[in-house]
Motif scaffolding. Structure first.
Motif: not given
Length: 895
Positions: A504-515
């Protein structure tokens, strides 16, 4: 022939004699089989109609029956065709059965058994599966809805409308027997199982991985039956691979994978901006503890908001009213205005018309991104699809959170609005505290959401997945559980044990996140023969299609010139719903289960229709059933009206005395009022409620045949609550707080201090008709441990203290605060921990909350966060935590 059967209070025979529920919970999934036992004690054949509630997320996948010893299995047909099939069988004298969704609400079903022969028995069984929600603490909640309430429908003359075929009775008058057997298979071991109102005799087996128990006569149908299951590893992912059936069609033919998990996302700093709108249900059905708790929840909401945000409060019932015309900047002035409105809130606004206030809020320009709407309601709404469609249309700039309150709440509404609004939902059982749920949702809203979501499956070579649904969620909230389905092809013994991965990928507070989640396709070796994963995947598709249809219907309503294209799209979507429903064997709003007993004999005789009663908690309907109940309510309402009128008269006199004393100078009584400053406002409210003389209105003058008694006039929405407050403030002194006891009471400027001459030797006001001994007794009443001077409960003291918090997060060192905390003023003055009075007061309150109210931490944690942030900005010589320890030792005597 045995002619002894069940009957209602009216003496009408009731064919439904028993309800037997068998529940199997496996991890996050629940498989439910409900058996309805019928017996016809009459001389002629009967048609039995039973309307009952289910959870909105339930996928009803099977309907079968035993009629006079013959097994009959129903099939899915389009709803209109199913009704025709049923009616034709009835006219032909054949026994038949029909199960269909309510036209306006997918959380209400109607079961019909036609032509049950005289003296014969029948058993109808319906099976469904649903995915269980999870509490913030990890416990899984299973709810068996049993209470069915009428829904407010604006299209029906702005009144509450009964569900199709519903015959409402008080819970105490339910004439059939009930039993529920529960089996829980712990995915990672079971720690505890509890219920909010019933004691359970739970037997743990297989080393804590299996639990069994029964519920029978102790259940009284006066609330929805709720179970809370605590697993040893509550946040562990659940992976199930369910084999398809080659003989079936559609989804049931393919292997289906379900992955349910909590992404481990990093909590980022709370937002310091944004727009927050609280929409609170003040309809008559919210009366009592629901309204009290809702007001306290709103207080916590208002006090927990970030300093740089915009906010608004909207009340609704049959009409609606806004605190401001549009959301205003969060400041001391706007906060005080909100608290003054809050002090006078009551469940006095009629029905539950939610569409208009939502439409007003959503069509207003967003003052500050992101906009978060919080809806608190008991969900007794009849136009739910329109509401869901409206929210879906505005989901691009607004996120909607919802709290469903009480038994009989519409899960169709609450789940639907958050699904359309990309938010989260919480449900509150009867007498359960609303406050922590609201704070939890606010905390989620203030966390930066994950956007731009991407999902990839990394499965063994040759295995291909097809995601269901194909569209991913627009955003993800920290702490949210996700469930994904995928049709899997070409799984064999060579690939089943290989490691698979979901990313699962996305952006949180314009920072990339990956799980990343690692699993094997063989993780669940005992998947159920009832195919719950296939059923839930089908239900998910149906729900998404229905939401899309609802949004298009709203566009058609708004588009007066060119609706043809959207009308064609709606028809296409409805055809898709029918197709998915039939292939997955799941009931929908456009399909129903129907069966005909073709082997039974052709019946003759007059067919009699019998409605099987369903319990309701609706006061409106209960009063219609029981006139004495209605008369008692009217007399209580009249007394309340008398009290309010007398209180208003007292306030007018007080204002006149204030104006007179202002001209004459400070009076002796004004000096006394200053000395009594530590007494909370609730003391005064209790004082007038105990001693005032009611107006001379005879209860016999009440028109008991009228539909309702208007207790107070209400001005329809003009966006002017704040403007009306401005006019009142010109006549009153500036408010210094909000008294709380037994809920939220009037703010101080709403009940001004009296200023008048006194009789010699007496401390009571001259103009009040109060016995001298009674007044002196009241003045000399001692403090009780654990309460303030007015006997306010411990939780209410906490809310009083929270009310005194300043906008920035600090408290001021006042006599009133010392009184609430039960700390002698000399101890506050003599401490040398810190010189700044506001810093000292704030340290004391935070330490006091931690030591006295650990059991309410989820309610005040954001209050504490604001306080700690304020303390961190004060350039203190010692660390905040060290100062808190010193305060605990020297001021609160807590080690």
């Amino acid at each position: 022939m045995n002619l002894f059967g069940l009957s209602t209070d009216k003496g009408t025979s009731v064919p439904l004699k028993s309800i037997d529920v068998n529940v199997t919970i496996n991890g996050y999934l629940a498989d439910v089989v409900t058996s309805l036992g019928y017996y016809n004690s009459e001389y002629d054949p009967v048609e039995a109609m039973f309307t009952f509630p289910v959870d909105d997320g339930s996928a009803v996948y099977q309907f079968e029956g035993m009629i006079d010893g013959r097994r009959v299995v129903a099939e899915i047909q389009e709803k209109e065709q199913a009704i025709l099939t049923y009616e034709d069988a009835m006219q032909s004298g054949k026994s038949a059965m029909l199960l269909k969704e309510d036209t306006k609400s997918s959380d209400t079903f109607q079961c019909m058994l036609g032509n049950l022969p005289a003296g014969k028995e029948a058993e109808l069984r319906l099976s469904y599966v649903n995915e269980l929600p999870q509490e913030e603490d990890g416990r899984v909640r299973f709810t068996l809805p049993t209470v069915l309430n009428p829904r407010y429908c604006p299209d029906a003359g702005s009144s509450s409308v009964a569900a199709e075929g519903a015959d409402y009775v008080p819970p105490s008058s339910v004439p059939y027997n009930f039993k529920m057997t529960v089996t829980i298979e712990g995915y990672h071991g079971i720690k505890a199982v509890s219920s909010d109102k019933i004691s359970l005799d739970v037997k743990l087996e297989s080393g804590g991985k299996l639990a069994r128990f029964e519920i029978g006569e102790e259940f009284k149908f006066d609330h929805d039956l709720c179970l809370l299951v605590e697993y040893a590893e509550p946040f562990a992912p659940q992976v199930i691979l369910e084999n398809g059936d080659p003989e079936k069609e559609g989804l049931l033919k393919e292997d289906m994978l379900m992955v349910s998990f909590h992404p481990e996302l990093k909590e980022v700093a709370m937002a310091t901006s944004g727009e927050y709108v609280f929409i609170i249900d003040r309809s008559g059905s919210m009366d009592g503890s629901n309204m009290k708790n809702a007001k306290e929840a709103l207080l916590l909401f208002l006090k927990s908001l970030p300093v740089g945000c915009y906010f608004n409060v909207v009340s609704f019932g049959s009409m609606y009213d806004c605190l401001f015309n549009e959301s205003k900047h969060y400041s001391e002035r706007t906060l005080n205005e909100a608290l003054m409105v809050l002090a006078n809130m009551d469940a006095d606004m009629g029905g539950t018309e939610i569409y208009k206030p939502l439409e007003y809020v959503l069509r207003e320009k967003v003052q500050q991104q992101p906009r978060n709407v919080f809806l608190l309601t008991d969900g007794r709404v009849g136009n739910t699809e329109q509401v869901i469609g409206l929210i879906s249309k505005h989901s691009y700039d607004t996120r909607v959170f919802a709290v469903g309150v009480g038994s009989g709440v519409s899960t169709f509404l609450v789940n639907g609005v958050v699904r359309a609004g990309k938010g989260l939902a919480e449900f509150i059982a009867d007498d359960e505290r609303i406050q922590p749920k609201v704070v939890s949702l606010l905390k989620c809203a203030m966390q930066m959401a994950v956007t731009n979501i991407e999902l990839t499956w990394d499965l063994p070579p040759g295995v291909t997945p097809i995601s269901i649904p194909t569209d991913l969620p627009v955003m993800l909230t920290v702490g949210q559980r996700l469930t994904f389905f995928a049709m899997i092809q070409r799984v064999d013994v060579h690939t089943i044990y290989a490691t698979s991965k979901l990313t699962l990928k996305g952006k949180q507070d314009n920072n990339p996140v990956t799980f990343d989640l690692l699993f094997t396709l063989s993780e669940n070796e005992n998947s159920s023969a009832t195919a719950p994963v296939h059923r839930l995947a089908t239900k998910t598709q149906i729900k998404l299609l229905q939401d899309e249809e609802a949004a298009l219907c709203v566009e058609i309503k708004d588009d007066y010139y060119n609706p043809k294209e959207n009308i064609e799209k709606v028809e296409e979507i409805r055809n898709k719903i029918v197709g998915v429903s039939r292939h997955g064997n799941i009931v929908s709003k456009y399909t129903s289960f129907v069966a005909v007993d073709t082997e039974g004999e052709q019946l003759t005789g007059e067919l009699k229709t019998r409605q099987c009663p369903v319990p309701t908690s609706s006061e409106e309907f209960l009063e219609g059933i029981d006139p004495e109940r209605r008369n008692a309510r009217l007399e209580a309402s009249l007394l309340e009206m008398n009290c309010k009128a007398q209180e208003m008269e007292m306030r007018c006199k007080a204002e006149e005395m204030e104006r007179r004393n202002a001209r004459l100078g400070t009076s002796f009584f004004e000096t006394r009022c200053c000395k009594e400053k530590m007494h909370s406002e609730n003391r005064r409210d209790n004082f007038w409620g105990k001693y005032m003389k009611p107006m001379s209105i005879d209860p016999s003058d009440i028109d008991r045949d009228s539909e309702s008694l208007t207790l107070k006039s209400y001005i329809p929405h003009d966006g002017g609550a704040a403007r009306r407050l401005e006019k009142e403030k010109k006549k009153k002194k500036k408010s210094k707080g909000l008294g709380l006891s037994g809920g939220l009471n009037k703010s101080k400027n709403m009940v001004p201090s009296f200023q008048s001459k006194k009789k010699k030797g007496s401390s009571k006001p001259e103009d009040l008709d109060i016995e001298e001994d009674d007044y002196e007794k009241l003045q000399q009443e001692p403090h009780k441990p654990g309460t303030n001077r007015e006997g306010v409960s411990s939780d209410e003291v906490m809310l009083n203290v929270i009310t005194l918090q300043k906008l920035g997060g600090n408290w001021s060192n006042t006599t009133e605060l010392a009184s609430l905390l039960q700390i002698p003023e000399d101890r506050l003055k003599s401490t040398d921990i810190i010189k700044d009075c506001d810093v000292l007061a704030t340290l004391i309150v935070v330490s006091w909350l931690r030591s006295k109210y650990t059991h309410r931490q989820e309610e005040w944690q954001m209050i504490e966060t604001k306080a700690l942030a304020w303390l961190g900005q004060q350039n203190l010589e010692k660390p905040v935590e060290e100062l808190l320890s010193l305060v605990a030792d020297s001021v609160l005597n807590v080690v």
